[in-house]
Enzyme design. Sequence first.
Site, short mmCIF file in Angstrom:
data_model
loop_
_atom_site.label_atom_id
_atom_site.label_comp_id
_atom_site.label_asym_id
_atom_site.label_seq_id
_atom_site.Cartn_x
_atom_site.Cartn_y
_atom_site.Cartn_z
N GLY A 227 -21.46 -21.11 -4.11
CA GLY A 227 -20.42 -20.83 -5.10
C GLY A 227 -20.12 -22.03 -5.96
N GLY A 230 -15.17 -26.23 -5.96
CA GLY A 230 -13.72 -26.03 -5.87
C GLY A 230 -13.27 -24.64 -5.47
N THR A 231 -14.21 -23.79 -5.03
CA THR A 231 -13.81 -22.43 -4.67
C THR A 231 -13.43 -22.32 -3.19
OG1 THR A 231 -16.16 -21.98 -4.48
CG2 THR A 231 -15.05 -21.12 -6.42
N GLY A 232 -13.58 -23.42 -2.47
CA GLY A 232 -13.11 -23.41 -1.08
C GLY A 232 -14.22 -23.31 -0.04
N LYS A 233 -15.40 -23.81 -0.36
CA LYS A 233 -16.51 -23.74 0.61
C LYS A 233 -16.23 -24.65 1.79
CE LYS A 233 -19.54 -24.72 -2.60
NZ LYS A 233 -18.68 -24.67 -3.79
N HIS A 448 -4.96 -24.20 -39.20
CA HIS A 448 -6.13 -23.88 -38.37
C HIS A 448 -5.72 -23.00 -37.18
CE1 HIS A 448 -10.12 -25.02 -36.58
NE2 HIS A 448 -9.48 -24.63 -35.49
N GLU A 449 -4.68 -23.44 -36.47
CA GLU A 449 -4.26 -22.69 -35.27
C GLU A 449 -3.70 -21.33 -35.65
OE1 GLU A 449 -5.37 -23.72 -32.66
OE2 GLU A 449 -5.73 -25.81 -33.17
N HIS A 452 -6.46 -18.89 -36.26
CA HIS A 452 -6.98 -18.25 -35.03
C HIS A 452 -6.07 -17.10 -34.60
CE1 HIS A 452 -10.16 -20.94 -33.90
NE2 HIS A 452 -9.39 -22.01 -33.87
P1 ADP Z 1 -15.74 -26.71 -2.50
O1 ADP Z 1 -16.19 -27.21 -1.20
O2 ADP Z 1 -16.06 -25.28 -2.76
O3 ADP Z 1 -16.13 -27.56 -3.67
P2 ADP Z 1 -13.17 -27.24 -1.39
O4 ADP Z 1 -13.24 -26.38 -0.20
O5 ADP Z 1 -13.39 -28.69 -1.16
O6 ADP Z 1 -14.14 -26.73 -2.52
O7 ADP Z 1 -11.77 -27.00 -2.09
C1 ADP Z 1 -10.98 -28.03 -2.58
C2 ADP Z 1 -9.51 -27.71 -2.42
O8 ADP Z 1 -9.15 -26.60 -3.25
C3 ADP Z 1 -9.15 -27.27 -1.04
O9 ADP Z 1 -8.83 -28.36 -0.24
C4 ADP Z 1 -7.95 -26.35 -1.26
O10 ADP Z 1 -6.77 -27.12 -1.36
C5 ADP Z 1 -8.22 -25.76 -2.60
N1 ADP Z 1 -8.85 -24.43 -2.48
C6 ADP Z 1 -10.05 -24.07 -2.95
N2 ADP Z 1 -10.30 -22.77 -2.71
C7 ADP Z 1 -9.24 -22.29 -2.05
C8 ADP Z 1 -8.90 -21.00 -1.52
N3 ADP Z 1 -9.73 -19.97 -1.63
N4 ADP Z 1 -7.71 -20.86 -0.89
C9 ADP Z 1 -6.88 -21.90 -0.80
N5 ADP Z 1 -7.13 -23.13 -1.27
C10 ADP Z 1 -8.29 -23.35 -1.90
#
Ligand code: ADP
Length: 648
Positions: A227, A230-233, A448-449, A452
């Site tokens: 993914g 920053g999606t929470g892997k 400009h804004e 839009h």
């Molecule tokens: P990845 O590994 O996908 O790059 P991370 O797991 O390190 O991302 O996520 C970074 C931070 O973002 C986490 O520590 C959390 O605070 C927040 N975060 C990301 N996804 C979620 C989620 N689905 N639910 C809650 N917090 C999340």
Amino acid sequence: MDNQLDNNRNENDPEHGNPKKPNSHRNNQSILAFLICLLVTLVCFALFTNMLNDSSSEITYDKFIELVEKDQVEEVTLQSETLIIEVKSSASSSENTTYYTTMMEDENALTQRLEGTGIVFREEAPDAFAEFMSMMISVLLPTLVLFGLLMLFMRRMNRSGGGIMGMGVGKSRAKAYVQQETGVTFQDVAGQDEAKESLQEVVDFLHNPGKYTAIGAKLPKGALLVGPPGTGKTLLAKAVAGEAHVPFFSLSGSEFVEMFVGVGASRVRDLFEEAKKNAPCIVFIDEVDAIGKTRDSHYGGNDEREQTLNQLLAEMDGFDTSKGLLILAATNRPEVLDPALLRPGRFDRRVIVDRPDLKGRVDILKVHAKDVHLDESVDFEEVALATSGAVGSDLANMINEAAILAVKNGRTAVSQKDLLESVEVVLVGKEKKDRILSAQERKIVSYHEVGHALVNALQKDAEPVQKITIVPRTMGALGYVMQVPEEEKYLNTQKELEAMLIGYLGGRAAEEIVFDTVTTGAANDIEQATRVARAMVTQYGMSEKFGLMGLATQEDQYLTGRAVLNCGDDTATEVDHEVMKLLHDSYEEAKRLIGSHREALDKIAEYLIRKETITGKEFMKIFRAVEKGMEIPENLEDLVFPEEAAGV
Ligand code: ADP
């Protein structure tokens, strides 16, 4: 990989189980050895210089001749090329009565010079001991010091297991990142319900591997979390460990690969050895594409990486899953991974951890706002609508920014206004109040804004405007229009995309109509418009010319989402023409729309220059008033529409 704990460091020695001296003790020893070496060198040096200097001092040869001529010399001794001169005691007032100088004439000339002067003159064989010492110091001592250092170096190598690897280079750093209890559960991960579901059984298997093996089921060895960043892997992997109450080893793929070939492989071996000792446990390899890149030369070959990958493949084949060892890996570039890594029996499970949808974003906001004081105005739904495309880490960041904003403004609870402001901070940066625009520039940015916004409002299919501002932002925008869709969209119709194109070009069209010239301010709009137009032609089958022909493929789906053309050069040229035509038509339409609503444009732009930021409601109020031919008062509150007045 935050909150890394170092639980193992003091309990287990890094060298597999043998009770050995702790690291700090070993370090002290080497420091001591080094200090001794240094001391010996210094003492020898001091001795040598002292021996040379003795109590005599050097004089020039002409001074020596002068002393001879003044009859102040008692005795002269020739030692190889050096003359030791002893001065008569009465002639010298200082305590130094012996001098030395290098002989500059031949022995016969010197003998003649001293003949008849009464000076005692003799020749002495060189001092064998001094010669020996000088040789020792200039040749033997550095050799010995070097030898000593080498010995020290080798001893360290032997102690830690041999070779370069032994110096700690080949050691996996997993120990440094092991967490006995991550403390994270599935409740902390919001909006990833499908991913959690796929991982639920993994948790169960770690809890109770026997249940599965008893029936003859083979257990998964690894799961690949795929993914965007920053999606929470990482969070999910930690949650699996937390739910199963097992230790969590985490390492980044890039930490395996080093300059030396073989180091990575050794680290992989070490990691698995360590993990097997701690089973049941979870090994998490972040950014696994750093080692798992496919081995063909398309992406550039690399011996070290290939060896590391081979070792990883071998280790994954080798371990016994019934012990409860599970490998989780994360990547945002699954397309570059080696097929061998993805085959059944290795990372055979692929868990997609994609950008959260509207509900997911609301849930994530809730999870992160758990410990934050909120006032009653907060509406997460609205924030989630305004943050389409944001990932979990963005949302976590927004909540935190909002809390900081509330504190800054002296409040004790976060309000909806703070949240919406923090959305902007994360998306476009902070307000840059110290950037002063000239009156003319403010006027241009304002037109400009509004251009839009006006084009968007005029097109039925475009999203409504939320806010227009001409306060510069730290990320470079001089002004912007914030649009919030009424609902989350997963599909876009051709009409919507066309409206989008016209909207992007509305700013530039307003500039041209009002000022009869254009500025550099539209660069970003042009880039975005071109991207959409190109996708319409090459990917969405929305051009008359090419019809349904797919002309580009998407690379890096989870990162940049870049599209790469896969057609011939001539077709590529035609694609460019088609894109150009689409953009040109959109621009003409934008100009037509703005040109036919010039008065509304002027009035709204004027109001925006005065207020710097206006809301979508204010925008629509002025727009409607202009349409009805009404005057715009100084204060918008005073503007009352006839039907409203009648209603009252
Ligand atoms: P990845 O590994 O996908 O790059 P991370 O797991 O390190 O991302 O996520 C970074 C931070 O973002 C986490 O520590 C959390 O605070 C927040 N975060 C990301 N996804 C979620 C989620 N689905 N639910 C809650 N917090 C999340």
